[in-house]
Design a protein around this motif. Structure first.
Motif, PDB file in Angstrom:
ATOM      1  N   HIS A  54       0.659  -1.182   0.269  1.00 55.82           N
ATOM      2  CA  HIS A  54      -0.108  -0.100  -0.042  1.00 55.82           C
ATOM      3  C   HIS A  54       0.777   1.358   0.084  1.00 55.82           C
ATOM      4  O   HIS A  54       1.745   1.405   0.755  1.00 55.82           O
ATOM      5  CB  HIS A  54      -0.950   0.003   1.243  1.00 55.82           C
ATOM      6  CG  HIS A  54      -1.797  -1.353   1.415  1.00 55.82           C
ATOM      7  ND1 HIS A  54      -2.865  -1.659   0.477  1.00 55.82           N
ATOM      8  CD2 HIS A  54      -1.531  -2.275   2.254  1.00 55.82           C
ATOM      9  CE1 HIS A  54      -3.406  -2.822   1.123  1.00 55.82           C
ATOM     10  NE2 HIS A  54      -2.384  -3.206   2.037  1.00 55.82           N
ATOM     11  N   CYS A  55       0.531   2.351  -0.946  1.00 61.96           N
ATOM     12  CA  CYS A  55       0.972   3.522  -0.896  1.00 61.96           C
ATOM     13  C   CYS A  55       0.794   4.317   0.385  1.00 61.96           C
ATOM     14  O   CYS A  55      -0.598   4.622   0.518  1.00 61.96           O
ATOM     15  CB  CYS A  55       1.016   4.333  -1.998  1.00 61.96           C
ATOM     16  SG  CYS A  55       1.584   5.860  -2.222  1.00 61.96           S
ATOM     17  N   ASP A  56       1.745   4.669   1.051  1.00 58.93           N
ATOM     18  CA  ASP A  56       1.655   5.523   2.363  1.00 58.93           C
ATOM     19  C   ASP A  56       1.266   7.191   1.865  1.00 58.93           C
ATOM     20  O   ASP A  56       0.675   7.735   2.805  1.00 58.93           O
ATOM     21  CB  ASP A  56       2.559   5.446   3.189  1.00 58.93           C
ATOM     22  CG  ASP A  56       3.846   5.995   2.796  1.00 58.93           C
ATOM     23  OD1 ASP A  56       3.970   6.162   1.624  1.00 58.93           O
ATOM     24  OD2 ASP A  56       4.792   5.593   3.403  1.00 58.93           O
ATOM     25  N   ILE A  57       1.126   7.392   0.653  1.00 56.70           N
ATOM     26  CA  ILE A  57       0.875   8.833   0.290  1.00 56.70           C
ATOM     27  C   ILE A  57      -0.552   8.978  -0.256  1.00 56.70           C
ATOM     28  O   ILE A  57      -1.202   9.593   0.208  1.00 56.70           O
ATOM     29  CB  ILE A  57       1.884   9.250  -0.674  1.00 56.70           C
ATOM     30  CG1 ILE A  57       3.170   9.340  -0.233  1.00 56.70           C
ATOM     31  CG2 ILE A  57       1.536  10.604  -1.302  1.00 56.70           C
ATOM     32  CD1 ILE A  57       4.154   9.379  -1.540  1.00 56.70           C
ATOM     33  N   CYS A  58      -0.948   7.866  -0.921  1.00 56.29           N
ATOM     34  CA  CYS A  58      -2.390   7.965  -1.595  1.00 56.29           C
ATOM     35  C   CYS A  58      -3.313   6.947  -1.195  1.00 56.29           C
ATOM     36  O   CYS A  58      -4.515   6.801  -1.667  1.00 56.29           O
ATOM     37  CB  CYS A  58      -2.190   8.335  -3.097  1.00 56.29           C
ATOM     38  SG  CYS A  58      -1.756   6.636  -4.007  1.00 56.29           S
ATOM     39  N   LEU A  68       5.183  -0.919  -6.185  1.00 59.09           N
ATOM     40  CA  LEU A  68       4.989   0.065  -5.163  1.00 59.09           C
ATOM     41  C   LEU A  68       5.985   1.053  -5.402  1.00 59.09           C
ATOM     42  O   LEU A  68       5.880   2.296  -5.455  1.00 59.09           O
ATOM     43  CB  LEU A  68       4.925  -0.523  -3.890  1.00 59.09           C
ATOM     44  CG  LEU A  68       4.693   0.567  -2.772  1.00 59.09           C
ATOM     45  CD1 LEU A  68       3.603   1.292  -2.934  1.00 59.09           C
ATOM     46  CD2 LEU A  68       4.711  -0.260  -1.352  1.00 59.09           C
ATOM     47  N   ILE A  69       7.318   0.806  -5.417  1.00 59.97           N
ATOM     48  CA  ILE A  69       8.496   1.760  -5.626  1.00 59.97           C
ATOM     49  C   ILE A  69       8.299   2.425  -6.779  1.00 59.97           C
ATOM     50  O   ILE A  69       8.612   3.781  -6.690  1.00 59.97           O
ATOM     51  CB  ILE A  69       9.826   0.884  -5.765  1.00 59.97           C
ATOM     52  CG1 ILE A  69      10.108   0.131  -4.336  1.00 59.97           C
ATOM     53  CG2 ILE A  69      10.699   1.778  -6.164  1.00 59.97           C
ATOM     54  CD1 ILE A  69      11.222  -0.957  -4.333  1.00 59.97           C
ATOM     55  N   GLN A  70       7.979   1.899  -7.967  1.00 65.76           N
ATOM     56  CA  GLN A  70       7.688   2.519  -9.140  1.00 65.76           C
ATOM     57  C   GLN A  70       6.414   3.685  -9.067  1.00 65.76           C
ATOM     58  O   GLN A  70       6.465   4.784  -9.439  1.00 65.76           O
ATOM     59  CB  GLN A  70       7.306   1.654 -10.137  1.00 65.76           C
ATOM     60  CG  GLN A  70       8.785   0.840 -10.732  1.00 65.76           C
ATOM     61  CD  GLN A  70       8.600   0.122 -11.979  1.00 65.76           C
ATOM     62  OE1 GLN A  70       7.422   0.122 -12.575  1.00 65.76           O
ATOM     63  NE2 GLN A  70       9.635  -0.302 -12.588  1.00 65.76           N
ATOM     64  N   GLU A  78      10.648  11.173  -8.712  1.00 63.67           N
ATOM     65  CA  GLU A  78      12.228  10.795  -8.758  1.00 63.67           C
ATOM     66  C   GLU A  78      11.966  10.129 -10.246  1.00 63.67           C
ATOM     67  O   GLU A  78      11.255   9.549 -10.904  1.00 63.67           O
ATOM     68  CB  GLU A  78      12.418   9.593  -7.985  1.00 63.67           C
ATOM     69  CG  GLU A  78      13.757   8.965  -7.949  1.00 63.67           C
ATOM     70  CD  GLU A  78      13.872   7.782  -7.195  1.00 63.67           C
ATOM     71  OE1 GLU A  78      14.957   7.267  -7.211  1.00 63.67           O
ATOM     72  OE2 GLU A  78      12.797   7.483  -6.541  1.00 63.67           O
ATOM     73  N   LYS A  79      13.304  10.474 -10.735  1.00 64.58           N
ATOM     74  CA  LYS A  79      13.768  10.152 -12.121  1.00 64.58           C
ATOM     75  C   LYS A  79      14.757   9.514 -12.467  1.00 64.58           C
ATOM     76  O   LYS A  79      15.691  10.264 -12.912  1.00 64.58           O
ATOM     77  CB  LYS A  79      13.292  11.140 -13.218  1.00 64.58           C
ATOM     78  CG  LYS A  79      11.934  11.765 -13.338  1.00 64.58           C
ATOM     79  CD  LYS A  79      11.853  12.880 -14.454  1.00 64.58           C
ATOM     80  CE  LYS A  79      10.144  13.236 -14.481  1.00 64.58           C
ATOM     81  NZ  LYS A  79      10.061  14.023 -15.429  1.00 64.58           N
ATOM     82  N   SER A  91      10.855   8.221 -14.688  1.00 63.50           N
ATOM     83  CA  SER A  91      10.645   7.542 -13.631  1.00 63.50           C
ATOM     84  C   SER A  91      10.604   5.934 -13.870  1.00 63.50           C
ATOM     85  O   SER A  91      10.954   5.573 -12.743  1.00 63.50           O
ATOM     86  CB  SER A  91       9.276   7.920 -12.938  1.00 63.50           C
ATOM     87  OG  SER A  91       9.342   9.328 -12.858  1.00 63.50           O
ATOM     88  N   PHE A  92      10.727   5.482 -14.940  1.00 67.96           N
ATOM     89  CA  PHE A  92      10.545   4.327 -15.033  1.00 67.96           C
ATOM     90  C   PHE A  92      11.456   3.858 -16.389  1.00 67.96           C
ATOM     91  O   PHE A  92      11.632   4.433 -17.300  1.00 67.96           O
ATOM     92  CB  PHE A  92       8.908   3.530 -15.773  1.00 67.96           C
ATOM     93  CG  PHE A  92       7.989   4.163 -14.785  1.00 67.96           C
ATOM     94  CD1 PHE A  92       7.820   3.846 -13.379  1.00 67.96           C
ATOM     95  CD2 PHE A  92       6.990   5.165 -15.015  1.00 67.96           C
ATOM     96  CE1 PHE A  92       6.733   4.165 -12.446  1.00 67.96           C
ATOM     97  CE2 PHE A  92       6.301   5.749 -14.158  1.00 67.96           C
ATOM     98  CZ  PHE A  92       6.099   5.286 -12.618  1.00 67.96           C
TER      99      PHE A  92
END
Length: 197
Positions: A54-58, A68-70, A78-79, A91-92
């Motif tokens: 789970h993303c702790d931001i959204c 999740l990291i991506q 981040e890029k 980013s990817f």
């Protein structure tokens, strides 16, 4: 010969199986096989729908840690992937791979119907719809169908009374009050003139 070292005996055993067997981990649902048990665990989430990360931001849930990291990069900006030709960052890793085709001209995706080539698999998928006539995007208001999601999104604005392309409609007709990118062509409707022969 190159030797690999492992901190855990379990990891060493898993790695040995890559060399000694032919994908020993088999999915009991679809039969697909994997060389490492972790890959099978990750794969099974396709069938179960489990999304334990789970993303702790959204709050978005994802099925694997790398996803999740991506995903988090959409929040952080981040890029970490850089084009060594022009310096542009992404980013990817997959985005960098697609971007590099701009420089190389590589078009690895080919239409088996007409032979046209594309640099991106998504573009090939969209192109093939013109051959098949498949329009998978449907308006839930009027039922009209479209080849691309973008066209459906644009179309839905019409139902909301919004101009689909506000930047392209700067000319207002003083007869009916509607806006058009080419007012001269529109006015022919009112005048009856046929300028194109």
């Amino acid at each position: 010969m190159y030797k690999m070292s492992f901190l855990e005996k379990r990891k060493s055993s898993e790695h040995q199986e890559i060399h000694t067997s032919q994908d020993p981990y088999r999915c009991d649902i679809c039969g697909k096989s994997f060389s490492v048990s972790g890959s099978l665990t990750k794969h099974k989430r396709i069938h179960t729908g489990e999304k334990p990360y789970h993303c702790d931001i959204c709050g978005k849930s994802l099925s694997d840690r790398s996803g999740l990291i991506q995903h988090k990069r959409t929040h952080t900006g981040e890029k970490p992937y850089h084009c060594d030709i022009c310096g542009k960052s992404f980013s990817f890793g997959s985005s960098l791979t697609k971007h590099k085709r701009v420089h190389t001209g590589e078009k690895p995706y080919h239409c088996n119907i007409c032979g046209k080539s594309f640099s991106d698999g998504t573009n090939l998928t969209q192109h093939k719809r013109f051959h098949t006539g498949k329009k998978p995007y449907h308006c839930n208001i009027c039922g009209k169908s479209f080849y691309q999601e973008f066209n459906l999104t644009t179309h839905r604005r019409v139902h909301g009374g919004e101009k689909p392309y506000p930047c392209m409609e700067p000319y207002h007709c003083d007869i009916c009050g509607k806006s058009f990118p080419d007012l001269a062509s529109h006015k022919c409707i009112h005048t009856g003139e046929e300028p194109y022969h």
